[in-house]
Scaffold this active site. Structure first.
Site, short mmCIF file in Angstrom:
data_model
loop_
_atom_site.label_atom_id
_atom_site.label_comp_id
_atom_site.label_asym_id
_atom_site.label_seq_id
_atom_site.Cartn_x
_atom_site.Cartn_y
_atom_site.Cartn_z
N CYS A 2 0.86 -1.18 0.00
CA CYS A 2 0.00 0.00 0.00
C CYS A 2 0.90 1.23 0.00
O CYS A 2 2.10 1.13 0.23
CB CYS A 2 -0.87 0.01 1.25
SG CYS A 2 -1.77 -1.52 1.46
N ARG A 27 1.47 1.50 -5.98
CA ARG A 27 1.62 0.56 -4.87
C ARG A 27 0.31 -0.13 -4.51
O ARG A 27 0.28 -1.02 -3.66
CB ARG A 27 2.15 1.28 -3.63
CG ARG A 27 3.49 1.95 -3.83
CD ARG A 27 3.91 2.63 -2.57
NE ARG A 27 4.19 1.68 -1.52
CZ ARG A 27 5.37 1.11 -1.31
NH1 ARG A 27 6.38 1.41 -2.07
NH2 ARG A 27 5.53 0.25 -0.33
N ASN A 98 0.90 -0.15 6.10
CA ASN A 98 1.33 -0.92 4.94
C ASN A 98 2.06 -2.14 5.47
O ASN A 98 2.96 -2.00 6.30
CB ASN A 98 2.27 -0.05 4.08
CG ASN A 98 2.93 -0.82 2.96
OD1 ASN A 98 2.40 -1.81 2.48
ND2 ASN A 98 4.11 -0.36 2.55
N LYS A 588 2.93 -2.51 -7.63
CA LYS A 588 4.33 -2.45 -8.04
C LYS A 588 5.28 -3.11 -7.04
O LYS A 588 6.24 -3.75 -7.42
CB LYS A 588 4.70 -0.98 -8.23
CG LYS A 588 6.09 -0.73 -8.76
CD LYS A 588 6.15 -0.94 -10.25
CE LYS A 588 7.54 -0.80 -10.80
NZ LYS A 588 7.67 -1.58 -12.04
C1 F6R Z 1 6.41 -7.59 -13.75
C2 F6R Z 1 6.81 -7.08 -12.46
C3 F6R Z 1 6.91 -8.04 -11.32
C4 F6R Z 1 8.19 -7.74 -10.51
C5 F6R Z 1 8.23 -8.63 -9.26
C6 F6R Z 1 9.51 -8.42 -8.48
O1 F6R Z 1 6.39 -6.60 -14.72
O2 F6R Z 1 7.06 -5.92 -12.30
O3 F6R Z 1 6.89 -9.35 -11.76
O4 F6R Z 1 9.29 -7.96 -11.32
O5 F6R Z 1 7.13 -8.33 -8.44
O6 F6R Z 1 9.64 -7.11 -8.08
P1 F6R Z 1 11.03 -6.50 -7.65
O7 F6R Z 1 11.93 -6.54 -8.84
O8 F6R Z 1 10.71 -5.11 -7.23
O9 F6R Z 1 11.55 -7.35 -6.54
#
Ligand code: F6R
Length: 593
Positions: A2, A27, A98, A588
């Site tokens: 969040c 987020r 969060n 994200k």
């Molecule tokens: C796909 C995407 C997710 C992230 C995954 C890991 O486009 O963005 O699959 O790659 O959630 O996130 P990070 O790299 O932030 O650990």
């Protein structure tokens, strides 16, 4: 998962918070709300839906002390009641949270059964507000700290008490950053909400809390001891978090890749020994842990390091790695790969490796993030904020960083020199390629397809995985990424005249093999889109459409081959009118397990 924004200052914190929440919508975006202090009363305005829906509920209210939140539901549906902020039973306290309070059920049971507390929502978060009320005897900070001693799990929390002109926040496992302006303070999940007010920040570390009052802030540990903390300056400006004329952040970020690729290797090629990894032992093995797109980058790293540096590489989904008995040894180099630096499973995997005494390092984009801090060393991507939920520029930078890691492990100065030269040429090549409109045309031809297959071999297999992930996450069209040679063992059953198969091939050892796999599809009337750096007559006959990519060395080919797949996903989703930067059900930064 969040987003949190809180404000204490002389301006209207409601409009500042709403603007800030919009920047944190990546987020989570299923409900949103805010609480503000007015005449010793707390008012809460919240609702299901996006920030724009919350803005619609604001009727000219103004306040100098505000907490606000945009949610990605974990416990309880995305509805009005479960939206944050949450009140304590007597409405004296409001909180935003969060993370996940793992022992919320036990705490709730105790508060309801023994003390007759009434809960409104299905969330794990609400218990935080009730606990502060339970412990409150006139001292807000003390009650907040007692609450902290009871809760388990991950949290970034900000709380407000109607009788105290204070904001109190705490961090364990979920990021919180303080923004220090001129007689005004901000608390947020990342600095983007307040970048137009101040670039001076303090990243709260694990198990730190902060108390903000008029013209004053203090950072303490959870026992209440004052801490000396360093202020940092954010290295990028407001333009990094604006669309700058692009229709979506994703398209902007795809187009930023010539620069982000360059920024990843700049300053590192002359002295590869100094890339930021110190080994305690001679290493026997590299273990790469990551999730999602970062996992696909890790798979590419495996192909490169094993082939070019003869070091065994294991690639692990962080979420799987943690819950079996991973065979780790102190002679392993365990590396976390993460854009956000906050992915809970990746963070825990690194903690596990540290316990075993392995060499540990990270490949991370967000500076000061939890994974970056936990690893303590590694390669920063310097790709700037990635706001589109679908990862693009971070992925290509991860592949650059894995090439740097390979050079570091390889030690051969001639090889290092050759790759360094090729890397230097790459941004220009990518820039030229991005002018190509071909992918857009191809998307127009296939955007209505019901199912796609992405096929590649060798280093192009993870590229196929990444292409299919990108397409499904933003267009919602089912897509399968598969090793082209494995297709005949099952997925070939999916081929019909309506199904496009995207073949990714490079003029390398498996080039001819992939062409044979194309025949298998063609003879079943499948449509073929071919992404390749070398077109022969056979391909011309087999492929319905060809996207020609410039020739680069094998180690860097995943970068140039992935960009058309990013664009294909983007245009296909756009033609299907999808919410590209905020696809359904996704967020994200996955700070929950
Ligand atoms: C796909 C995407 C997710 C992230 C995954 C890991 O486009 O963005 O699959 O790659 O959630 O996130 P990070 O790299 O932030 O650990």
């Amino acid at each position: 998962m969040c987003g949190i924004v809180a404000y204490y200052g002389h301006q209207n914190g409601i409009s500042i918070s709403l603007k800030g929440l919009k920047r944190l919508e990546y987020r989570g975006y299923d409900s949103a709300g805010l609480a503000f202090l007015e005449n010793n009363q707390i008012n809460i305005i919240k609702n299901k839906g996006k920030i724009k829906d919350l803005i619609g509920l604001i009727n000219g209210e103004q306040a100098n002390i505000v907490i606000s939140h945009t949610r990605w539901a974990t416990h309880g549906q995305p509805n009005h009641i479960n939206a944050h902020p949450h009140f304590s039973m007597d409405h004296s306290i409001a909180i935003v949270h969060n993370g996940i309070i793992e022992n919320h059920a036990d705490l709730k049971k105790e508060l309801t059964e023994k003390y007759n507390y009434k809960f409104q929502s299905e969330t794990d978060s609400e218990v935080i507000a009730h606990l502060i009320q339970f412990f409150y005897q006139g001292n807000f900070e003390e009650a907040f700290r007692k609450m902290l001693s009871k809760i388990e799990g991950a949290f970034g929390i900000v709380a407000l008490h109607k009788k105290h002109n204070e904001l109190i926040c705490a961090r364990k496992g979920s990021p919180l950053v303080l923004g220090l302006g001129e007689n005004e303070y901000f608390i947020a999940s990342d600095p983007s909400p307040f970048l137009d007010h101040t670039k001076n920040v303090i990243y709260l570390e694990e198990k730190q809390m902060a108390i903000i009052s008029e013209n004053h802030y203090e950072v303490k540990d959870f026992n209440g001891l004052n801490l000396d903390v360093e202020m940092e300056e954010i290295p990028f400006g407001i333009e990094a978090i604006q669309k700058q004329g692009f229709k979506h952040f994703m398209l902007k970020e795809i187009n930023e890749q010539p620069n982000t690729i360059r920024d990843c290797f700049t300053g590192k090629l002359r002295n590869i020994e100094g890339i930021g990894i110190k080994l305690k032992t001679n290493i026997q093995r590299v273990v790469l842990v990551a999730c999602g797109t970062s996992y696909h980058a890790a798979l590419i790293g495996k192909y490169i390091i094993e082939k070019k540096s003869n070091i065994p590489v294991i690639v692990e989904h962080a979420s799987e790695f943690r819950y079996r008995k991973p065979m780790l040894f102190p002679s392993d180099l365990v590396m976390a790969i993460s854009q956000s630096g906050e992915t809970a499973d990746t963070l825990e995997a690194i903690r596990l490796a540290k316990k075993i005494g392995c060499n540990v390092a990270g490949i991370v984009n967000v500076t000061g993030s939890s994974i970056a801090k936990e690893c303590g060393q590694g390669i920063y991507l310097h790709a700037g904020p990635e706001i589109g939920v679908a990862s693009t520029k971070a992925f290509t930078s991860q592949v650059v960083a894995l090439n740097l890691l390979n050079l570091f492990l390889n030690k051969n100065p001639y090889y290092q020199y050759e790759i360094a030269e090729e890397l230097r040429k790459l941004p220009k090549i990518v820039e030229e390629f991005l002018k190509n409109e071909k992918v857009k045309e191809i998307a127009k031809k296939y955007f209505f397809a019901k199912h796609f297959l992405f096929l590649g071999r060798d280093i192009n297999f993870p590229v196929a995985l990444e292409g299919s992930l990108k397409l499904k996450e933003i267009s919602y069209i089912p897509a399968e990424g598969y090793p082209a040679g494995e297709m005949k063992h099952g997925p070939i059953a999916l081929i019909d005249s309506e199904t496009p198969s995207i073949f990714i091939l490079t003029k390398d050892e498996v080039y001819e093999k992939v062409i044979s796999n194309m025949h298998e599809v063609k003879s079943r009337q499948g449509k073929i889109i071919c992404i390749c750096d070398h077109v022969n007559e056979e391909i011309e006959q087999l492929a319905d459409d060809i996207i020609f990519v410039p020739k680069v060395i094998w180690e860097l080919s995943p970068i140039i081959n992935t960009i058309p797949l990013q664009l294909l996903a983007y245009y296909t989703a756009d033609l299907n009118n999808r919410e590209i930067d905020q696809p359904r059900n996704l967020a994200k930064s996955v700070t929950v397990e």
